[in-house]
Design a protein around this motif. Structure first.
Motif, PDB file in Angstrom:
ATOM      1  N   HIS A1393      -9.518  45.032  22.840  1.00 34.04           N
ATOM      2  CA  HIS A1393     -10.462  45.041  23.964  1.00 34.04           C
ATOM      3  C   HIS A1393      -9.686  45.225  25.253  1.00 34.04           C
ATOM      4  O   HIS A1393      -8.897  44.357  25.645  1.00 34.04           O
ATOM      5  CB  HIS A1393     -11.252  43.729  24.019  1.00 34.04           C
ATOM      6  N   GLU A1394      -9.850  46.375  25.897  1.00 36.07           N
ATOM      7  CA  GLU A1394      -9.173  46.655  27.152  1.00 36.07           C
ATOM      8  C   GLU A1394     -10.112  46.297  28.306  1.00 36.07           C
ATOM      9  O   GLU A1394     -11.101  46.996  28.561  1.00 36.07           O
ATOM     10  CB  GLU A1394      -8.740  48.119  27.230  1.00 36.07           C
ATOM     11  N   PHE A1395      -9.802  45.199  29.012  1.00 32.63           N
ATOM     12  CA  PHE A1395     -10.650  44.743  30.104  1.00 32.63           C
ATOM     13  C   PHE A1395     -10.191  45.315  31.445  1.00 32.63           C
ATOM     14  O   PHE A1395     -10.882  45.153  32.460  1.00 32.63           O
ATOM     15  CB  PHE A1395     -10.657  43.211  30.175  1.00 32.63           C
ATOM     16  N   LEU A1396      -9.028  45.989  31.483  1.00 31.99           N
ATOM     17  CA  LEU A1396      -8.535  46.604  32.704  1.00 31.99           C
ATOM     18  C   LEU A1396      -7.844  47.908  32.344  1.00 31.99           C
ATOM     19  O   LEU A1396      -7.020  47.952  31.429  1.00 31.99           O
ATOM     20  CB  LEU A1396      -7.527  45.665  33.395  1.00 31.99           C
ATOM     21  N   SER A1397      -8.184  48.972  33.063  1.00 30.51           N
ATOM     22  CA  SER A1397      -7.553  50.256  32.795  1.00 30.51           C
ATOM     23  C   SER A1397      -7.534  51.074  34.081  1.00 30.51           C
ATOM     24  O   SER A1397      -8.571  51.525  34.559  1.00 30.51           O
ATOM     25  CB  SER A1397      -8.292  51.019  31.694  1.00 30.51           C
ATOM     26  N   LEU A1398      -6.349  51.245  34.670  1.00 35.73           N
ATOM     27  CA  LEU A1398      -6.141  52.076  35.857  1.00 35.73           C
ATOM     28  C   LEU A1398      -5.224  53.219  35.471  1.00 35.73           C
ATOM     29  O   LEU A1398      -4.282  53.048  34.700  1.00 35.73           O
ATOM     30  CB  LEU A1398      -5.512  51.244  36.978  1.00 35.73           C
ATOM     31  N   SER A1399      -5.469  54.420  36.044  1.00 36.22           N
ATOM     32  CA  SER A1399      -4.730  55.596  35.602  1.00 36.22           C
ATOM     33  C   SER A1399      -4.305  56.441  36.796  1.00 36.22           C
ATOM     34  O   SER A1399      -5.027  56.528  37.797  1.00 36.22           O
ATOM     35  CB  SER A1399      -5.578  56.429  34.647  1.00 36.22           C
ATOM     36  N   GLN A1400      -3.129  57.079  36.695  1.00 37.03           N
ATOM     37  CA  GLN A1400      -2.643  58.026  37.694  1.00 37.03           C
ATOM     38  C   GLN A1400      -2.055  59.234  36.976  1.00 37.03           C
ATOM     39  O   GLN A1400      -1.285  59.078  36.022  1.00 37.03           O
ATOM     40  CB  GLN A1400      -1.570  57.401  38.588  1.00 37.03           C
ATOM     41  N   GLU A1401      -2.417  60.447  37.423  1.00 41.75           N
ATOM     42  CA  GLU A1401      -1.826  61.662  36.884  1.00 41.75           C
ATOM     43  C   GLU A1401      -0.482  61.898  37.553  1.00 41.75           C
ATOM     44  O   GLU A1401      -0.369  61.869  38.784  1.00 41.75           O
ATOM     45  CB  GLU A1401      -2.757  62.856  37.130  1.00 41.75           C
ATOM     46  N   LEU A1402       0.544  62.141  36.766  1.00 39.80           N
ATOM     47  CA  LEU A1402       1.884  62.354  37.292  1.00 39.80           C
ATOM     48  C   LEU A1402       2.290  63.821  37.294  1.00 39.80           C
ATOM     49  O   LEU A1402       3.057  64.253  38.161  1.00 39.80           O
ATOM     50  CB  LEU A1402       2.907  61.554  36.473  1.00 39.80           C
ATOM     51  N   ALA A1403       1.836  64.601  36.330  1.00 41.05           N
ATOM     52  CA  ALA A1403       2.227  66.012  36.254  1.00 41.05           C
ATOM     53  C   ALA A1403       1.121  66.802  35.577  1.00 41.05           C
ATOM     54  O   ALA A1403       0.455  66.313  34.654  1.00 41.05           O
ATOM     55  CB  ALA A1403       3.540  66.169  35.496  1.00 41.05           C
ATOM     56  N   ALA A1404       0.940  68.033  36.058  1.00 38.27           N
ATOM     57  CA  ALA A1404      -0.032  68.943  35.461  1.00 38.27           C
ATOM     58  C   ALA A1404       0.573  69.579  34.217  1.00 38.27           C
ATOM     59  O   ALA A1404       1.790  69.510  33.991  1.00 38.27           O
ATOM     60  CB  ALA A1404      -0.420  70.004  36.479  1.00 38.27           C
ATOM     61  N   PRO A1405      -0.253  70.227  33.363  1.00 38.85           N
ATOM     62  CA  PRO A1405       0.279  70.903  32.181  1.00 38.85           C
ATOM     63  C   PRO A1405       1.367  71.905  32.543  1.00 38.85           C
ATOM     64  O   PRO A1405       1.306  72.576  33.563  1.00 38.85           O
ATOM     65  CB  PRO A1405      -0.950  71.589  31.575  1.00 38.85           C
ATOM     66  N   GLY A1406       2.388  71.986  31.695  1.00 35.90           N
ATOM     67  CA  GLY A1406       3.490  72.896  31.953  1.00 35.90           C
ATOM     68  C   GLY A1406       4.615  72.684  30.976  1.00 35.90           C
ATOM     69  O   GLY A1406       4.401  72.200  29.856  1.00 35.90           O
ATOM     70  N   GLU A1407       5.829  73.077  31.377  1.00 37.29           N
ATOM     71  CA  GLU A1407       7.012  72.930  30.539  1.00 37.29           C
ATOM     72  C   GLU A1407       8.043  72.065  31.247  1.00 37.29           C
ATOM     73  O   GLU A1407       8.162  72.095  32.478  1.00 37.29           O
ATOM     74  CB  GLU A1407       7.625  74.289  30.199  1.00 37.29           C
ATOM     75  N   MET A1408       8.804  71.331  30.485  1.00 40.14           N
ATOM     76  CA  MET A1408       9.848  70.463  31.020  1.00 40.14           C
ATOM     77  C   MET A1408      11.155  70.854  30.342  1.00 40.14           C
ATOM     78  O   MET A1408      11.268  70.828  29.120  1.00 40.14           O
ATOM     79  CB  MET A1408       9.484  69.004  30.729  1.00 40.14           C
ATOM     80  N   ARG A1409      12.144  71.234  31.163  1.00 36.87           N
ATOM     81  CA  ARG A1409      13.424  71.689  30.627  1.00 36.87           C
ATOM     82  C   ARG A1409      14.574  70.749  30.959  1.00 36.87           C
ATOM     83  O   ARG A1409      15.649  70.853  30.383  1.00 36.87           O
ATOM     84  CB  ARG A1409      13.753  73.091  31.135  1.00 36.87           C
ATOM     85  N   GLN A1410      14.369  69.842  31.917  1.00 40.57           N
ATOM     86  CA  GLN A1410      15.403  68.897  32.306  1.00 40.57           C
ATOM     87  C   GLN A1410      14.750  67.590  32.718  1.00 40.57           C
ATOM     88  O   GLN A1410      13.528  67.490  32.786  1.00 40.57           O
ATOM     89  CB  GLN A1410      16.231  69.464  33.459  1.00 40.57           C
ATOM     90  N   ALA A1411      15.571  66.593  32.988  1.00 34.47           N
ATOM     91  CA  ALA A1411      15.043  65.277  33.333  1.00 34.47           C
ATOM     92  C   ALA A1411      14.251  65.338  34.637  1.00 34.47           C
ATOM     93  O   ALA A1411      14.652  66.004  35.590  1.00 34.47           O
ATOM     94  CB  ALA A1411      16.191  64.274  33.433  1.00 34.47           C
ATOM     95  N   GLN A1412      13.107  64.608  34.642  1.00 34.36           N
ATOM     96  CA  GLN A1412      12.274  64.527  35.836  1.00 34.36           C
ATOM     97  C   GLN A1412      11.895  63.077  36.077  1.00 34.36           C
ATOM     98  O   GLN A1412      11.673  62.320  35.123  1.00 34.36           O
ATOM     99  CB  GLN A1412      11.011  65.378  35.694  1.00 34.36           C
ATOM    100  N   THR A1413      11.784  62.701  37.369  1.00 35.22           N
ATOM    101  CA  THR A1413      11.407  61.347  37.746  1.00 35.22           C
ATOM    102  C   THR A1413      10.118  61.393  38.552  1.00 35.22           C
ATOM    103  O   THR A1413       9.967  62.227  39.460  1.00 35.22           O
ATOM    104  CB  THR A1413      12.519  60.678  38.566  1.00 35.22           C
ATOM    105  N   PHE A1414       9.186  60.505  38.208  1.00 33.83           N
ATOM    106  CA  PHE A1414       7.887  60.439  38.889  1.00 33.83           C
ATOM    107  C   PHE A1414       7.707  59.036  39.458  1.00 33.83           C
ATOM    108  O   PHE A1414       7.999  58.037  38.783  1.00 33.83           O
ATOM    109  CB  PHE A1414       6.741  60.735  37.906  1.00 33.83           C
ATOM    110  N   ASP A1415       7.206  58.961  40.714  1.00 31.96           N
ATOM    111  CA  ASP A1415       6.859  57.676  41.323  1.00 31.96           C
ATOM    112  C   ASP A1415       5.408  57.343  41.021  1.00 31.96           C
ATOM    113  O   ASP A1415       4.558  58.232  40.892  1.00 31.96           O
ATOM    114  CB  ASP A1415       7.064  57.732  42.843  1.00 31.96           C
ATOM    115  N   PHE A1416       5.128  56.040  40.907  1.00 39.35           N
ATOM    116  CA  PHE A1416       3.743  55.618  40.712  1.00 39.35           C
ATOM    117  C   PHE A1416       3.500  54.338  41.499  1.00 39.35           C
ATOM    118  O   PHE A1416       4.427  53.589  41.827  1.00 39.35           O
ATOM    119  CB  PHE A1416       3.433  55.403  39.225  1.00 39.35           C
ATOM    120  N   LEU A1417       2.217  54.068  41.806  1.00 42.91           N
ATOM    121  CA  LEU A1417       1.828  52.867  42.541  1.00 42.91           C
ATOM    122  C   LEU A1417       0.397  52.500  42.190  1.00 42.91           C
ATOM    123  O   LEU A1417      -0.512  53.323  42.316  1.00 42.91           O
ATOM    124  CB  LEU A1417       1.933  53.095  44.062  1.00 42.91           C
TER     125      LEU A1417
END
Length: 1493
Positions: A1393-1417
């Motif tokens: 039972h999930e009583f809390l669910s908050l979401s943030q999009e970090l990246a759109a569809p695409g390709e990843m070839r190297q390390a990437q860092t995303f900030d969230f809040l």
């Protein structure tokens, strides 16, 4: 009133119920009355206990005695009714009169039995039952009455009464009588009958604390109800709910191992042990967290006590840990309660060591006991547990006490090891263990108490010593549910053992001198490997116990240059012989712990010196040095060196076998290990061991086991000389005494209980001989045989599984042996060996032969060939070519391949491989084998006389089937004309009657008029049409079905082999003893000399153990994809492969000799429906036309169905339906073209459908060429198979049916890890987490993680780093992060039972070839509840990163811990109520609380 007693068990026969025969001095035969006869003669009560355990044919022996008081005895006398005896005329014939014995008028019988059902056992024989009056003993009444007189002190009422109420309520619930109650009956099993007795006794001595912790309560409950260890978890949860409702709090984990590991029951710890008197010891216990001290004087042994508290921990020889002390304290508490102890192993199939042997030794040493170990084996009978027969000089026989009986008289601690292997036989000791009474031999009896004058006046009575105790342990080769029953719980006080923690294992491994870096890897690997094992694969996989890890660590410590961990660990678990799916899982574990497979190095030949053998360092291995192994000294065994050292005139060294000999030598001579060598036939197991013994100068003995080998034969060779039984020392005893190596060959062919003897010998240096002598490491008694320090066991066996079908003896042996897999040499080693063997043979030919045989072995591993071709066959082939160079290769090859002439698929594969390697062979197989026969059969024939043709005809049938040559009269003749036959001309059909073929010349055969030929063709067409009409098929239909059948004809043989052998393995025959005919049983020679009839044994089907269900069929459903895509894309052969598979199944199952072993059906799914019946389970197609209709339905459905895919729904429905069947095993095998992408079917959906029912084994066979075919095997290892050729399907089915890796749902977390190996690494870092408070939280795997603490209203911020592995690109459909609050119920993990669910999009569809860092809040998050982790529920907050992918999403979670400073709402305020009449009456009520409970 006097009584006699008989305890029934599976070994009781007529002798035990009537009269036994004994040989006395002088060769005289004497009959000894049984308890039954003594009771009849003297008017005693006969008590027969365990009626439900007696086989059905035994109890009728007593029927006439019960009904008419009559019985004919073996000594020629007759028991008759006392009234009939009174009518006899005693003066008529004195001798005849003495033959009759009156049955005493006071003789009575009381039979005791447990009702079947609900308990296990045999139903009571109706004629026997009808002679008794029944009295039912109420279990509830028994529970209370057994407990009524045990208390001597005031015990805490609350704890005892609350648990008593739960016990009684559980008993009531388990006895639901109505149909409604029965359907709603609790899954919580009833408590054993002694539960209240044990509970009161424990609380009587050890006063409990005011409040029990969950761990203490769990330990207490398991002590009185041990069968909960193997019950379903829902039963534990239900009981926990009951304890909470009763105010006792929740139950801890049933696996124990909590914070108070060093405490025994109720929080007590042992603090002091002192000698009180010569045979008593004072134990002092202290309760944790209180001033409560308990001092108990308990029985002990006469030996000096091991000092406690511990004086010198280093000198003990074992590590004293909290876990060890907790179990030891429990054992001492049970001893104080005057109960016998059973040590119960963990329910998990593979764990670290539980220190069982050390606990037994330490327990005995602390109490001054002489410990007498009895290692049990399956064929041990109830009588042998109590007594043993001794053959004296002159042939006279007498009975001697067994170690158990001697222990009872002398007051010893008797350790019964391997109690799980003897099954229900242990029940024969229930009276000894519970009442301290037992019937012995020839009227002797052990009684709990007797007056001194009784003991003085009678030599038949004896009393057990007060110090006598029994301690039993299990071999861990059988699941707990197979032996830990209520009966066992009633006889013993169970103590749960706890496996070592990882920290404790680490200390032990570091103690070997192994470097820390290796210890870390070993422990990480062991943890992952053990957790991957489930109960259904434990018989196929080798357990990895602590002892095996110590062996690896010791090797690394002594030889640091030989640090190939992949090889060392693979050897320990025999990875070479694991099923394919298990090997795949193993490689995943190796990758996870960073252990890489190294390229094998070249190993030079050993150099033999006078005192040492030197194995030079392998080339190219950095840090490796020469290995020196000392040679055996002649002075230690001159006789053995002279006569028992193997001599090999020729041994051809090669790199692989040199490395194997080096490792064997290290284990044997340096580490002092016993060995197991496993391998296919002909790989050189015997040669390598003999060569090593020759190099070492080691004398060796040899024993070859087989299916009929018994334990007695291993120890003695029995001979009968001049009517006297004598025992000759066996090679095993000779090797033990002289310190030799003994080779035990074909160890997998003997019964498992026979091989189990080697476990105690290798692990503890202990063995008990049938004549009463003991094998021990040190001499404790004069008659003991001391194990020589140089003694070594070497067991040789074939690899487990198909096609060798040996016993799974490795699980019986445990970790007491160092295991080595012996394989065929690599190509270069094999080439070198053969070149030395046949130097004159062409090197090019040798190389081609070696390459061809390597391909043959690979084909066997892949499942396309059924026979594992070995080095032995190749050596024989080369020897033949060397000795007879003029013989063509195809003739020599027939020596090897003629075994398979009737296997066309093998011959085709062989021809393909030979051709690939340039070996020119014109003919091989059936035609080549018949070539010589044809020279005899095909006799040229020139007919004489009239050779004219008239018209084709069938001819006359000869009722005598005599051979007919020439002419045109008889059907089935040869060399004739017009008629049906062979070798002639002018006929319209061939007909063979089994005679030699007379063949007319080609010229005459071709001289047939066209009119006759046309007539013959027309008649042939008519005959074919008639036959097809019988089958209700057209010519076209028959041709098409014939095409499918021809394509799979060879593969049918493979599938038939598989299914037939799976069936035969379950029905393996055993020796059935106490028969009246058959082969003489060596163990009953004395009975044979005395005239007893039941001294034979016969091979027969084994009767199931009491309570074991009858062998049930395997339930299999095949689900075929008959959707539109199968027709649309049939150009790649998918539809043809699917229909060929259907033909293969339909043709194979009806050919089995035991068709009832399988219940199978076939269903299809299309775009219209998930379940289209093709073949129903109760109506398999028996005629060709019926099978053709199945193919036609499959073909037409693909042609006319609408687009769509119901694969997931079809699997779900099939799994649900199959699970309803009462079967031995359940399978759902789906054949699909894997066209999943078009219909958005994900791997997660497939996985969910396949694991929905834990007991059903599922598999997915992909036969298409689509993109999804490649990822299904990758993400479903062991479950998904890619097949591009119908020939591979039998191999896939073999892997599915015989080597399924695990039951779905049995370990979901493990499965998820194997199904979806992440292609990226994801790291979640929180802002300021280093400055925050931390809370330790246990995960599902009982590991601890550290979580930062957040408060209500605080923001959650940080960074997420995604790193792509191996520099590859990652295509994704988006990256997001969620903050989730969830409530999880442990007993229902699938629904959160999930009583809390908050979401943030970090990246759109695409390709990843190297390390990437995303900030969230997540800003100012309201956290409604505090984090909580309990026994049954968990409330958690966590961050979840999701990388969406088309096949399988990548998920990463990070937990945080939430505290809240909110004031709890005042939810129980006072309330007021006003009533009355306006302006007249006013009444006001005030309640202090708004709620009352």
């Amino acid at each position: 009133m006097e009584y006699e007693f008989i305890a029934l068990h599976r070994d009781v026969g007529e002798t035990e119920l009537k009269q036994a025969r004994e040989l006395r001095r002088g060769g005289n035969l004497e009959y000894v009355d049984s308890a039954t006869v003594r009771a009849v003669k003297h008017g005693r009560i006969l008590i027969i206990e365990g009626i439900e355990k007696a086989e059905r044919g035994i109890m009728p022996v007593l029927n006439n005695l019960l009904e008419n008081r009559e019985m004919n005895l073996d000594d020629g006398t007759h028991i008759i009714h006392h009234d009939r005896y009174a009518l006899l005329d005693s003066s008529s014939s004195g001798e005849d009169f003495k033959q009759f014995i009156p049955a005493h008028k006071d003789f009575r019988v009381i039979a005791i039995a447990a009702p079947v059902p609900p308990y296990t056992g045999y139903p009571i024989d109706p004629p026997f039952r009808s002679r008794f009056q029944a009295r039912y003993m109420d279990p509830l009444g028994a529970l209370l009455s057994l407990n009524a007189h045990t208390s001597t002190k005031k015990i805490p009422v609350s704890l005892y009464d609350k648990l008593k109420d739960i016990i009684l309520a559980t008993q009531y619930a388990s006895e639901a009588k109505s149909s409604l109650d029965g359907s709603a009956k609790t899954t919580l099993p009833a408590f054993p009958q002694t539960a209240l007795v044990k509970l009161r006794a424990l609380l009587d001595i050890f006063v409990p604390p005011p409040h029990l912790t969950p761990s203490q309560l769990a330990k207490l409950v398991l002590a009185i109800h041990p069968t909960l260890m193997h019950a379903k978890f829902v039963a534990w949860a239900m009981l926990s709910k009951q304890t909470e409702d009763a105010g006792l709090g929740p139950l801890g984990s049933p696996s124990l191992g909590q914070d108070d590991d060093d405490a025994g029951y109720l929080g007590y710890r042992i603090v002091d042990i002192k000698r009180e008197t010569e045979r008593t010891v004072k134990l002092t216990f202290a309760q944790q967290g209180s001033t409560q001290i308990v001092e108990v004087v308990v029985p002990g042994g006469p030996r000096p006590l091991l000092a406690f508290p511990w004086k010198d921990l280093e000198s003990l020889g074992f590590a004293v840990t909290d876990r060890f002390m907790g179990v030891l304290t429990c054992m001492l508490q049970v001893h104080a309660l005057k109960w016998d102890v059973t040590l119960v192993p963990p329910v998990l199939p593979s764990t670290a060591s539980c220190s069982t042997s050390t606990l037994v030794r330490t327990f005995g040493a602390l109490l001054g006991y002489e410990v007498d170990s009895v290692h049990l084996y399956k064929e041990l009978g109830g009588r042998e547990l109590v007594m043993r027969r001794k053959v004296e000089d002159g042939g006279a026989t007498s009975w001697q006490p067994s170690p158990l009986t001697e222990g009872a008289w002398e007051g010893r601690l008797v350790h019964l090891s391997g109690v799980d292997v003897i099954g229900s036989t242990v029940g024969s000791l229930s009276r000894l263990l519970q009442d301290r009474e037992m019937e012995l031999w020839e009227g002797k009896r052990l009684v709990a108490r007797a007056e001194p004058e009784e003991l003085r006046d009678s030599d038949e009575l004896s009393v057990p010593h007060p110090s006598f105790r029994v301690l039993v342990t299990a071999s861990k080769s059988l699941p707990l549910k197979d032996w830990l029953s209520d009966e066992h719980a009633n006889m013993f006080f169970p103590v749960m053992t706890v496996p070592m923690t990882q920290e404790e294992e680490a200390r032990i491994l570091l103690g070997t001198g192994c470097p820390q870096k290796y210890v870390t890897i070993l422990l990480e690997f062991a943890d992952k490997y053990r957790s991957s094992m489930t109960s259904d694969v434990v018989q196929k996989n080798r357990k990895l116990g602590t002892r095996a890890l110590v062996r690896v660590a010791s090797h690394l410590a002594k030889y640091p240059g030989y640090d190939d961990l992949h090889t060392l660990l693979s050897r320990s678990i025999l990875a070479e012989f694991l099923p394919t799916t298990e090997r795949m899982n193993l490689e995943v574990i190796f990758d996870e712990v960073g252990v890489k497979k190294l390229t094998p190095a070249y190993n030079p030949s050993p150099v033999v010196g006078d005192a040492n053998i030197v194995f030079p360092a392998p080339s190219g291995v950095e840090g490796a040095s020469d290995v020196l192994i000392p040679r055996f000294s002649i002075s230690e065994d001159p006789e053995g060196v002279a006569s028992h050292v193997p001599h090999m005139a020729h041994f051809y060294d090669n790199s692989l076998q040199t490395a194997l000999m080096r490792d064997l030598a290290i284990d044997l001579e340096v580490l002092g290990e016993h060995l197991v060598l496993l391998g296919n036939q002909g790989v050189g197991k015997n040669k390598v061991v003999d060569r090593l013994c020759q190099l070492l100068g080691r004398p060796r003995e040899y024993i070859q086991l087989h299916r009929d080998t018994t334990v007695n034969q291993l120890m003695f060779q029995t001979v009968l000389e001049n009517g006297i039984v004598r025992y000759i020392e066996s090679p095993l005893l000779r090797a033990i005494r002289m310190g030799r190596v003994i080779i035990i060959d074909e160890a997998d062919k003997a019964a498992e209980h026979v091989v189990a003897v080697f476990k105690s010998l290798a692990g503890h240096g202990e063995l008990t001989l049938p004549d009463g002598r003991r094998v021990r490491r040190t001499q404790e008694r004069v008659s003991d045989i001391v194990v020589h320090p140089n003694f070594r066991l070497v067991l040789l066996a074939n690899r487990p599984g198909y096609p060798f079908l040996g016993n799974h003896f490795l699980q019986v042996l445990g970790d007491n042996f160092s295991c080595h897999s012996v394989t065929n040499p690599d190509m270069e080693s094999e080439r070198k060996l053969l070149s030395q063997l046949a130097p004159e043979l062409s090197q090019d030919l040798i190389l081609r032969l070696v390459a061809a045989f390597h391909d043959l072995r690979r084909a066997h591993e892949a499942g396309t060939l059924t026979y594992p071709y070995s080095l032995r066959e190749l050596i024989n082939l080369v020897r033949h070519l060397q000795a007879y160079p003029s013989d063509p290769l195809e003739v020599v090859l027939r020596n090897i391949f003629d075994f398979d002439v009737h296997r066309p698929e093998t011959i085709e594969k062989l021809a393909e491989i030979l051709d690939h390697h340039g070996l020119i062979v014109k003919r091989v197989g059936l035609e080549a084998a018949r070539e010589e026969a044809r020279k005899v059969l095909d006799i040229k024939y020139e007919p004489k006389g009239d050779t004219s043709l008239s018209q084709p005809k069938y001819g006359k049938e000869d009722p005598n089937n005599n051979p007919h040559t020439g002419g045109n009269t008889w059907a089935g003749g040869t060399g004739g004309r017009d008629t049906a036959g062979l070798g002639g001309r002018g006929g319209y059909m061939r007909l063979y009657k089994g005679h030699n073929i007379r063949q007319v010349s080609d010229a005459l055969k071709n001289n047939v008029p066209d009119s006759v030929k046309e007539k013959a063709r027309e008649m042939a067409r008519q005959e074919l049409a008639r036959r097809l009409e019988e089958l209700n098929m057209s010519a076209g239909e028959a041709a098409v079905y014939g095409k499918y059948l021809e394509a799979v004809q060879g593969h049918i043989a493979q599938l038939y082999d598989l299914l037939e052998n799976l069936s035969a393995k379950e029905e393996e025959r055993v020796w059935v003893k106490r028969q009246t005919d058959g082969e003489l049983d060596d163990s009953r020679l004395t009975e044979g000399l005395t005239g007893e009839a039941t001294v034979y044994k016969r091979r027969s089907m084994a009767k199931p153990e009491i309570g074991r269900p009858q062998i049930k069929p395997k339930r299999i459903r095949f689900v075929f994809d008959i959707s539109a895509s199968m027709y649309r894309f049939q150009y790649d052969g998918r539809l043809q492969r699917s229909m060929e598979t259907a033909v293969m199944l339909m043709e194979t199952f009806p050919r089995l000799t035991r068709q009832d072993k399988y219940v199978w059906d076939m269903y299809g799914h299309s775009g219209d429906s998930p379940d289209i019946p093709l073949i129903e389970a109760n109506a398999p197609p028996t005629e060709i036309r019926d099978r053709w209709k199945v193919l036609e339905k499959m073909d037409l459905t693909t042609q006319y169905t609408f687009a769509g895919d119901y694969t997931v729904e079809a699997i779900e429905k099939a799994v649900t339906e199959v699970a309803k069947f009462d079967a031995d095993e359940w399978f759902v095998i789906t054949v699909t073209d894997a066209n999943f992408g078009r219909y958005n079917i994900t791997a997660e959906e497939l996985k969910r459908a396949m694991i929905r029912e834990p007991k059903v084994k599922t598999a997915l066979i992909c036969i298409g060429e689509g993109a999804e075919v490649t990822w299904v095997p990758k993400y479903l290892p062991g479950l998904g198979f890619r097949v591009s050729n119908t020939a591979d399907i039998p191999a896939v089915l073999r892997s599915i049916l015989s080597s399924m890796p695990y039951h779905r749902g049995s370990n979901k977390s493990q499965m998820a890890a194997y199904f979806f190996a992440s292609p990226v690494d994801v790291e979640i870092k929180l802002d300021g987490e280093d400055e925050r408070k931390k809370v330790d939280m246990k995960t599902d795997k009982e590991k601890t993680i550290t979580c930062p603490v957040y408060y209500d209203g605080e923001s959650i911020a940080g960074q997420i780093t995604v790193r792509v592995r191996d520099g590859k690109k990652l295509a994704h459909d988006g990256v997001k992060v969620e903050f989730v609050g969830s409530i999880e119920l442990f007993y229902d993990r699938g629904h959160h039972h999930e009583f809390l669910s908050l979401s943030q999009e970090l990246a759109a569809p695409g390709e990843m070839r190297q390390a990437q860092t995303f900030d969230f809040l997540f800003k100012n998050v309201e956290k409604q509840y505090e984090s909580y982790q309990g026994i049954n529920v968990k409330l958690r907050y966590f961050l979840r990163v999701t990388i969406s992918r088309r096949i399988a999403d990548v998920n990463k979670e990070r937990d945080v811990w939430v505290h809240s400073f909110r004031m709890p709402p005042d939810s129980n305020n006072s309330i007021k109520m006003e009533v009355g009449i306006e302006d007249c009456l006013h009444i006001e009520f005030e309640y202090n609380k708004s709620k009352y409970v």
